[in-house]
Write a protein that holds these residues in place. Structure first.
Motif, mmCIF file in Angstrom:
data_model
loop_
_atom_site.group_PDB
_atom_site.id
_atom_site.type_symbol
_atom_site.label_atom_id
_atom_site.label_comp_id
_atom_site.label_asym_id
_atom_site.label_seq_id
_atom_site.Cartn_x
_atom_site.Cartn_y
_atom_site.Cartn_z
ATOM 1 N N SER A 998 7.233 20.385 -21.497
ATOM 2 C CA SER A 998 6.788 20.139 -20.119
ATOM 3 C C SER A 998 7.689 20.861 -19.144
ATOM 4 O O SER A 998 8.868 21.126 -19.434
ATOM 5 C CB SER A 998 6.807 18.639 -19.835
ATOM 6 O OG SER A 998 8.128 18.134 -19.947
ATOM 7 N N GLN A 999 7.164 21.192 -17.952
ATOM 8 C CA GLN A 999 7.912 21.847 -16.887
ATOM 9 C C GLN A 999 7.739 21.021 -15.605
ATOM 10 O O GLN A 999 6.816 20.223 -15.482
ATOM 11 C CB GLN A 999 7.408 23.285 -16.680
ATOM 12 C CG GLN A 999 7.462 24.157 -17.948
ATOM 13 C CD GLN A 999 7.011 25.573 -17.692
ATOM 14 O OE1 GLN A 999 7.503 26.221 -16.760
ATOM 15 N NE2 GLN A 999 6.082 26.062 -18.523
ATOM 16 N N ARG A 1000 8.661 21.312 -14.642
ATOM 17 C CA ARG A 1000 8.609 20.523 -13.416
ATOM 18 C C ARG A 1000 8.906 21.391 -12.191
ATOM 19 O O ARG A 1000 9.556 22.432 -12.285
ATOM 20 C CB ARG A 1000 9.596 19.364 -13.467
ATOM 21 C CG ARG A 1000 10.997 19.783 -13.809
ATOM 22 C CD ARG A 1000 11.928 18.605 -13.876
ATOM 23 N NE ARG A 1000 12.190 18.061 -12.548
ATOM 24 C CZ ARG A 1000 12.975 17.021 -12.315
ATOM 25 N NH1 ARG A 1000 13.515 16.366 -13.347
ATOM 26 N NH2 ARG A 1000 13.198 16.584 -11.105
ATOM 27 N N THR A 1001 8.381 20.930 -11.054
ATOM 28 C CA THR A 1001 8.622 21.650 -9.799
ATOM 29 C C THR A 1001 9.956 21.203 -9.212
ATOM 30 O O THR A 1001 10.620 20.298 -9.720
ATOM 31 C CB THR A 1001 7.499 21.343 -8.789
ATOM 32 O OG1 THR A 1001 7.560 19.957 -8.443
ATOM 33 C CG2 THR A 1001 6.141 21.672 -9.377
ATOM 34 N N GLN A 1002 10.271 21.836 -8.119
ATOM 35 C CA GLN A 1002 11.447 21.411 -7.360
ATOM 36 C C GLN A 1002 11.151 20.091 -6.640
ATOM 37 O O GLN A 1002 10.008 19.752 -6.366
ATOM 38 C CB GLN A 1002 11.826 22.480 -6.332
ATOM 39 C CG GLN A 1002 12.264 23.791 -6.933
ATOM 40 C CD GLN A 1002 12.632 24.805 -5.873
ATOM 41 O OE1 GLN A 1002 12.514 24.526 -4.668
ATOM 42 N NE2 GLN A 1002 13.049 25.986 -6.308
ATOM 43 N N VAL A 1003 12.212 19.368 -6.302
ATOM 44 C CA VAL A 1003 12.072 18.119 -5.541
ATOM 45 C C VAL A 1003 11.970 18.460 -4.056
ATOM 46 O O VAL A 1003 12.781 19.232 -3.528
ATOM 47 C CB VAL A 1003 13.273 17.187 -5.796
ATOM 48 C CG1 VAL A 1003 13.159 15.944 -4.925
ATOM 49 C CG2 VAL A 1003 13.360 16.828 -7.260
#
Length: 1120
Positions: A998-1003
């Motif tokens: 899985s990957q994630r965006t910036q906060v």
């Protein structure tokens, strides 16, 4: 399944749960109309309401004969002699002279000595007894008695005749090829001149008109009569009357033959022509002549080819005819032992004398009198007109002292009219005398018309015909007026008749008023009499319209009905106005009841006038009279509300909650309640309140009272059935079934009654649409009763829950060695037995509801059994799949039970899905989990916000490109009312993309509308993206520095439709493609069947997948 194959039902709403057998608490609505006072004591007292509704039925019964305009056939009920007209008072009763006593005595002796016919069982047959009775009554000595008898014996004997009415025959033999016959009767008298037929051997033939008579002597042709031929029937109806002269009462016989007519000629006409012939010798010769004459005048072929067939005969001695006559069926006899006949013939026989009686004299002159009068005119040179005038003068004067027939008097006037061209030859004195006779007769006729109802009652057809002739006589006299030169009589006869009728109407009304409602009585005492008076006026107006009006209009051109209606309607209206003003301050329940009944009749009078084409009731004196009656009607409707409740209470108290009879499935109280509602509907129709606004108020209150009474009845039933002890082990309660049927019957009855309470609206709406208040009331009541029915249904089926669970558990515990049908058999047998009882006890609609409720119970029981047995063999789930299909077939019953679309909806889909998933592998269940996410729709789209993304597949690089653009309207998860959102992007299911992380965006800090514009690449083959359940899962989280991140929402995007996977990428930049907006949701809002399946499995793949999802749920549980 045999029970359900007999069931034909429709689909109704399914019972979702099994509530307790208690209805929701209902508060009594506050009274909206404070005008009617509270019920007072002294009128309709509390009780069971029987007396009140018996009185209501009497009011309704009066209205049964007031539907539409009357017809003469209904009004003319009697054909008895008309009432006697008044004669000269000087002709009063007086004592008989000695000579008259002796004449009367000899007349009585004559009657006894020359009696004829058979005496009845209640009559005296002994001649000596009768003669002794006369001697005792007249007080004569034995010598005087003997002398009187001798004198009477020397007098001429009376002449008798036999009246024969040939009514009908039945069950005759069929003589024609079509299976019928064409019967007719030939009848006559065998005279006393021949010797009676002696009994002979069995081969001797009886007498027959066609075969000839064994008896000698001449027979006059007039002794034979023939009926009409009735074609193609074995049960002919003739109803023809004949009169035969009798020579010797003691020996003459009536003989009747029935024949089948086989040619096209008229035997009746032939017989009539030969009736002019006399002196034919013998019966045989006479009837041969009839047949020969008929065939000679017809078109039929030779006689041999068209011989009429014999159907039977009768021989009835005249001496056996009872004195009072008889009406009976006679069995047909054969003419010989070889004849074959069958059937019966109905005759009406009456023995009469042909001697004229004084009471039947119409006024005609006898032959000698007419001869003498003619000789007198010839000897004194009198013209035919003078003789006619003389005859009219004498007869018209005599009519006023002794009633003559108006038909005879009309004939005298027509005779004068025929010779009226000679009017100039009348001497002055005779002309004056004729005018005086016209005036005298007119005055006499007008006196009779003043008492029209007494001397010419409308129910007596004889009297009505006499009135018609009287009017024709009065009308005929006006023809002679223009010819009178010296002395005239009154010319305005029509005006005189109208005046006489008006005066007679007033006298009749005043007499009725003084008898029924005299003015010296108090108002409450007069009220009941005034109701009777109004009823009598309505009946009289019916007679005027149906009988009298046509006579007066056609003969005298007088509109008698309008004249009478206007006069009587005004008189009744005046009396009603005065009485209502007097009684309004004294309004009690008793007074209100009387005024209500009076108004109903007055409204009937108004409707009677309006029902006649071209008549407008607004011009009547009764127009607007409803106003003073409004307080009484309101109070009476309030009494009706209380009486309905008392009647329902009494009906439920005596109800045993058992079916009334074998043909009905409801109990006695439901029939009583339905009848009460029907009476209310009929009464509202009779009331027909003319003011729309007032009618709306009355109708609304009445409909509300009716709804309250309906719910009151269901509450009474519920309390009664709760108080009854239930039978131990009884799964199907008969009282509950009866209650269910009662509620359903009352639901239909109340709905029909409410639809019948419609009133005319101020602004007319679409035709056939109920007024809005009434429609709302009907819909609310139907919903309440539907809920009540469902509550009782659930209570009834709740008694079967334990048994159903027991039999379902038996299926779940059955070993694999037992066949599926054997494991299911106990449940199916149980259902078949219980539904057989329900089918017998419930009406069609309720049976359908119970079936749906049982179906839901079965589905819930199977789901419960599946939840209690995890990680079992595939045979276990296969058995329940077999059970489910067997139950569907059972309840569908080859189309005669519940429809398939109803059976395979709701809980069935859930159960079928679980059974399917239990038979799937772990990876198939995981794929189903992701498919459920793709199918999931957010029910609250604005609650968790939305996410905009763009996604495509680059085939050359074999990678999936996912672009997270921005989010909006995210939920605030921090204390400052904002969030620090970031998005996790992952592919699923995991076994399709095992190497992809899985990957994630910036906060994005402190925002609810973050903008990301970030690209993510996933190196995956296109084939994996096309697999079942493949998707991109976007999870939005709120970043927390000091604690666990919070879950904000998620959304899934199926890869099967992404560009480059579903179809090749064609030109243009991938970033130029339109973004996709996904509504965020939370998975706990959906049923996660696949997840439950995985939780019950012990393999590593399933446990790891469940563990990861539960960690995510912990994050969600911490959210508000």
């Amino acid at each position: 399944m045999t029970t359900l194959l007999e069931i034909k039902s429709s689909v109704l709403r399914q019972v979702q749960a099994c509530p307790t057998f208690r209805r929701r608490a209902e508060g009594e609505p506050a009274a909206t109309n404070a005008d009617p006072p509270e019920p007072a004591a002294g009128a309709w007292k509390p009780g069971d309401g029987v007396e009140f509704f018996a009185h209501m039925r009497l009011i309704l019964k009066k209205g049964e004969g007031r539907q539409g305009l009357p017809c003469p056939e209904v009004l003319l009920r009697s054909g008895s002699p008309a009432p006697a007209e008044p004669v000269d008072p000087s002709r009063g009763l007086r004592a008989l002279t000695q000579e008259e006593v002796e004449m009367l005595y000899e007349e009585a002796l004559y009657t006894v000595l020359y009696r004829a016919g058979t005496m009845g069982p209640d009559q005296v047959d002994d001649q000596e007894t009768l003669l002794g009775y006369l001697q005792q009554v007249f007080g004569t000595s034995p010598e005087e008695h003997t002398e009187a008898i001798e004198r009477v014996k020397k007098a001429k004997a009376p002449t008798y005749a036999l009246k024969v009415s040939v009514m009908r025959a039945k069950n005759l033999l069929a003589k024609d090829p079509n299976g019928f016959s064409d019967p007719y009767c030939m009848l006559g008298i065998l005279p006393a001149s021949g010797a009676p037929r002696e009994p002979g051997p069995r081969t001797e033939q009886r007498f027959s008109f066609r075969k000839g008579s064994k008896r000698g002597g001449p027979l006059p042709a007039k002794c034979i009569q023939v009926t009409e031929v009735k074609s193609s029937t074995l049960n002919p109806v003739w109803k023809e009357n004949f009169v035969f002269e009798i020579e010797d009462v003691s020996t003459d016989q009536l003989h009747l033959d029935i024949w089948d007519h086989d040619d096209d000629v008229s035997l009746v006409e032939a017989c009539r022509k030969l009736n002019e012939v006399i002196g034919l010798k013998g019966m045989s010769r006479y009837f041969k002549q009839i047949v020969k004459s008929a065939r000679a005048n017809g078109t039929a072929g030779p006689t041999e080819d068209h011989t009429d067939d014999f159907l039977g005969c009768l021989n009835i001695p005249v001496r056996e005819v009872p004195v009072a006559g008889e009406d009976r069926w006679f069995k047909l006899e054969p003419r010989s032992s070889a004849s074959r006949v069958q059937g019966d013939c109905q005759l009406v026989l009456k023995l009469i004398t042909t001697q004229p009686k004084a009471s039947c004299w119409r006024g005609e002159l006898s032959g000698p009198a007419a001869t003498i009068l003619c000789l007198h005119g010839a000897q004194n040179n009198l013209s035919a007109l003078q003789l006619a005038v003389l005859h009219w003068q004498v007869s018209s004067r005599h009519h006023q002292t002794r009633t003559l027939d108006y038909g005879y008097l009309l004939g005298l006037l027509e005779d004068m009219q025929a010779h009226w061209e000679e009017a100039s030859s009348l001497p002055q004195g005779q002309e004056e005398s004729l005018a005086d006779s016209f005036n005298a007769f007119s005055e006499f006729g007008l006196r009779l018309l003043r008492q029209l109802r007494d001397f010419f009652p409308a129910t007596n057809s004889t009297a009505v015909y006499r009135l018609e002739l009287l009017l024709k006589c009065l009308s005929k006299m006006q023809i002679f007026q223009p010819s009178f030169e010296v002395c005239s009589f009154r010319t305005e006869l029509n005006a005189d008749i109208s005046a006489a009728l008006k005066r007679g109407n007033r006298e009749w009304y005043d007499r009725l008023l003084n008898t029924k409602s005299p003015r010296e009585q108090s108002g409450p005492q007069r009220l009941a009499g005034l109701v009777e008076l109004a009823d009598a006026v309505y009946e009289d107006l019916q007679s005027c319209y149906g009988i009298y009006a046509s006579l007066f209009h056609s003969i005298t051109d007088i509109d008698f009905f309008t004249l009478t209606f206007r006069q009587l309607e005004r008189l009744v209206a005046e009396e009603a106005w005065v009485l209502t003003e007097e009684l309004s301050p004294k309004m009690t329940l008793e007074v209100a009841s009387g005024l209500f009944e009076l108004y109903v009749t007055l409204a009937d009078i108004q409707r009677f006038w309006s029902s006649i084409p071209g008549r407008d009731s607004r011009s009547l004196a009764l127009a607007g009279i409803h106003g003073p009656f409004l307080p009484a009607v309101k109070l009476w409707l309030q009494v009706l509300r209380d009486q309905v409740r008392w009647r329902l209470q009494g009906a439920v108290d005596v109800d045993t909650l058992e079916p009334m009879d074998a043909s009905s499935k409801h109990s006695s109280s439901a029939a009583t309640a339905s009848l009460c509602f029907s009476h209310i509907q009929e009464l509202w129709a009779r009331l027909a309140w003319p003011d729309p606004a007032q009618a709306e108020a009355l109708g609304t209150q009445l409909s509300q009272d009716l709804c309250a009474a309906t719910l009151f009845y269901t509450e009474l039933l519920r309390k009664k059935v709760d108080a009854q002890p239930g039978a131990a082990g009884e799964a199907v309660s008969e009282p509950l079934c009866v209650v269910l049927n009662n509620v359903e019957l009352l639901r239909k009855a109340a709905g029909q009654t409410l639809r019948g309470l419609a009133w005319p609206e101020v602004t007319s709406g679409p035709e056939g649409v109920l007024p809005r208040p009434l429609l709302g009331c009907a819909q609310a009541l139907d919903e309440d009763l539907q809920q009540e029915v469902h509550t009782v249904t659930a209570h009834l089926t709740s008694k079967m829950v334990a048994d159903i669970r027991k039999y379902v558990q038996h299926i779940s515990l059955s070993p694999d060695s037992i066949q599926n049908d054997e494991a299911v058999a106990p449940l199916m047998k149980y259902l078949d037995e219980k539904l057989a009882l329900l089918n017998t006890s419930l009406v069609k609609e309720n049976l359908s509801r119970v079936l749906e409720a049982l179906w839901e119970l079965l589905l819930q029981a199977i789901l419960r059994a599946l939840g209690a047995n995890l990680d079992v063999s595939a045979d276990f789930y296969g058995r329940f799949h077999f059970t489910l299909e067997a139950l569907v077939s059972f309840f569908h019953a080859e189309g005669q039970g519940l429809p398939l679309e109803s059976l395979k909806d709701g809980s069935y889909k859930r159960l079928e899905e679980e059974l399917r998933l239990h038979q799937c592998s772990t990876r198939e269940c995981i794929e189903q989990y992701y498919l459920d996410k793709l199918k999931q729709r957010s029910l609250e789209q604005k609650r968790f916000g939305r996410l905009s993304v763009r996604c495509h597949y680059e085939a050359a690089e074999q990678r999936l490109v996912v672009e997270v653009l921005h989010a909006a309207d995210l939920p605030p998860l921090d204390a400052n009312g904002l969030s620090d959102p970031f998005v996790i992007v992952e592919l699923g299911p995991p076994h399709l993309f095992p190497l992809v992380r899985s990957q994630r965006t910036q906060v994005k800090n402190r925002t609810l509308h973050p903008v990301y514009d970030e690209l993510f690449y996933f190196s995956v083959p296109a084939e994996a993206c096309r697999r079942r359940g493949a998707c991109v899962l976007f999870t939005v989280m709120d970043h927390d520095w000091l604690s666990t991140n919070d879950f904000a929402g998620e959304a899934a995007l199926g890869l099967g439709g992404v560009g480059g996977i579903a179809r090749p990428q064609v030109g243009g930049s991938a970033r130029a493609r339109q973004p996709v907006t996904l509504h965020l949701r939370r998975p706990r809002a959906q049923v996660k069947s696949a997840l439950r399946m995985l939780e019950g499995r012990t393999n590593k793949e399933a446990q790891e997948f469940v563990k990861r999802l539960k960690e995510l749920e912990k994050c969600m549980e911490a959210d508000p």
